[in-house]
Motif scaffolding. Structure first.
Motif, PDB file in Angstrom:
ATOM      1  N   UNK A 114     -83.048 -32.206-136.059  1.00 40.15           N
ATOM      2  CA  UNK A 114     -83.229 -30.915-136.717  1.00 40.15           C
ATOM      3  C   UNK A 114     -82.005 -30.009-136.643  1.00 40.15           C
ATOM      4  N   UNK A 115     -81.189 -30.163-135.607  1.00 45.76           N
ATOM      5  CA  UNK A 115     -80.143 -29.175-135.344  1.00 45.76           C
ATOM      6  C   UNK A 115     -78.713 -29.708-135.358  1.00 45.76           C
ATOM      7  N   UNK A 116     -78.521 -31.019-135.369  1.00 43.43           N
ATOM      8  CA  UNK A 116     -77.177 -31.601-135.326  1.00 43.43           C
ATOM      9  C   UNK A 116     -76.525 -31.514-136.701  1.00 43.43           C
ATOM     10  N   UNK A 117     -75.290 -31.042-136.756  1.00 45.46           N
ATOM     11  CA  UNK A 117     -74.583 -30.865-138.031  1.00 45.46           C
ATOM     12  C   UNK A 117     -74.503 -32.161-138.827  1.00 45.46           C
ATOM     13  N   UNK A 118     -74.384 -33.272-138.131  1.00 44.27           N
ATOM     14  CA  UNK A 118     -74.283 -34.568-138.795  1.00 44.27           C
ATOM     15  C   UNK A 118     -75.554 -34.987-139.520  1.00 44.27           C
ATOM     16  N   UNK A 119     -76.641 -34.264-139.318  1.00 40.61           N
ATOM     17  CA  UNK A 119     -77.916 -34.598-139.970  1.00 40.61           C
ATOM     18  C   UNK A 119     -78.195 -33.709-141.185  1.00 40.61           C
ATOM     19  N   UNK A 120     -77.219 -32.876-141.571  1.00 42.41           N
ATOM     20  CA  UNK A 120     -77.376 -32.061-142.782  1.00 42.41           C
ATOM     21  C   UNK A 120     -77.503 -33.000-143.973  1.00 42.41           C
ATOM     22  N   UNK A 121     -78.462 -32.696-144.827  1.00 39.94           N
ATOM     23  CA  UNK A 121     -78.716 -33.562-145.975  1.00 39.94           C
ATOM     24  C   UNK A 121     -79.683 -34.678-145.659  1.00 39.94           C
ATOM     25  N   UNK A 122     -80.093 -34.741-144.392  1.00 42.84           N
ATOM     26  CA  UNK A 122     -81.072 -35.734-143.977  1.00 42.84           C
ATOM     27  C   UNK A 122     -82.261 -34.996-143.361  1.00 42.84           C
ATOM     28  N   UNK A 123     -82.321 -34.930-142.035  1.00 35.04           N
ATOM     29  CA  UNK A 123     -83.465 -34.281-141.385  1.00 35.04           C
ATOM     30  C   UNK A 123     -83.173 -32.848-140.937  1.00 35.04           C
ATOM     31  N   UNK A 124     -81.930 -32.390-141.008  1.00 32.91           N
ATOM     32  CA  UNK A 124     -81.572 -31.006-140.690  1.00 32.91           C
ATOM     33  C   UNK A 124     -81.820 -30.181-141.950  1.00 32.91           C
ATOM     34  N   UNK A 125     -83.080 -29.790-142.154  1.00 35.72           N
ATOM     35  CA  UNK A 125     -83.512 -29.161-143.400  1.00 35.72           C
ATOM     36  C   UNK A 125     -82.911 -27.794-143.643  1.00 35.72           C
TER      37      UNK A 125
END
Length: 168
Positions: A114-125
């Motif tokens: 939810x919070x890791x920058x690398x997950x933007x566009x995936x699960x970091x909504x």
């Protein structure tokens, strides 16, 4: 929250009140906030309605953004699946002002999804990006001592409440 305080903060930030009692941007453009959720979840729809009422009392022109539902088809699982996929796409694409979603978490959740920058566009909504948070999450994944883990969760919690990428 305090309605008067919220209105004062908006005025001090340069927002102007229009003849309908809603705030506009300083340049006069309408300030409208859409709250998105899936339309076949009655609890979420009711919650959105309550949030809209609160925001309107503060002078913010808020409205719901539900996918249209034909009352005859509301119970149709195929229609619900189609709407759910469209809702997920809107959220993944960041095509929302505010979104009401549900998440299931374990007692010790892996917050990196939810919070890791690398997950933007995936699960970091929320498209939240913070080098400081990324460092904490990396340390947490490499932890070896329970006290270190507790301290890292405390740091993450403080940063989460400071930056507020999601409204808990």
């Amino acid at each position: 929250y305090n309605v008067d305080t919220a209105r004062d903060i908006l005025k001090k930030a340069g927002f102007k009140e229009n003849e309908r009692g809603f705030f506009t941007f300083p340049d006069g453009r309408d300030l409208r906030i859409a709250i998105t959720t899936n339309s076949f979840n009655y609890n979420r729809k009711a919650t959105v309605d309550l949030i809209i009422d609160d925001l309107r009392r503060m002078g913010l022109e808020a409205y719901s953004n539900y996918l249209p539902v034909d009352n005859q088809k509301e119970k149709d699982p195929g229609k619900q699946k189609e709407e759910w996929q469209e809702f997920q796409k809107q959220i993944q694409d960041g095509n929302f002002d505010l979104a009401l979603v549900g998440m299931q978490m374990t007692p010790l959740p892996d917050l990196s999804s939810l919070l890791y920058s690398g997950m933007i566009g995936q699960s970091n909504l929320s498209s939240y990006s913070s080098q400081e948070m990324d460092q904490y999450l990396k340390k947490l994944s490499l932890r070896s001592v329970d006290e270190d883990e507790k301290n890292l969760y405390n740091e993450i919690t403080e940063l989460f409440y400071r930056d507020c990428p999601y409204i808990p």
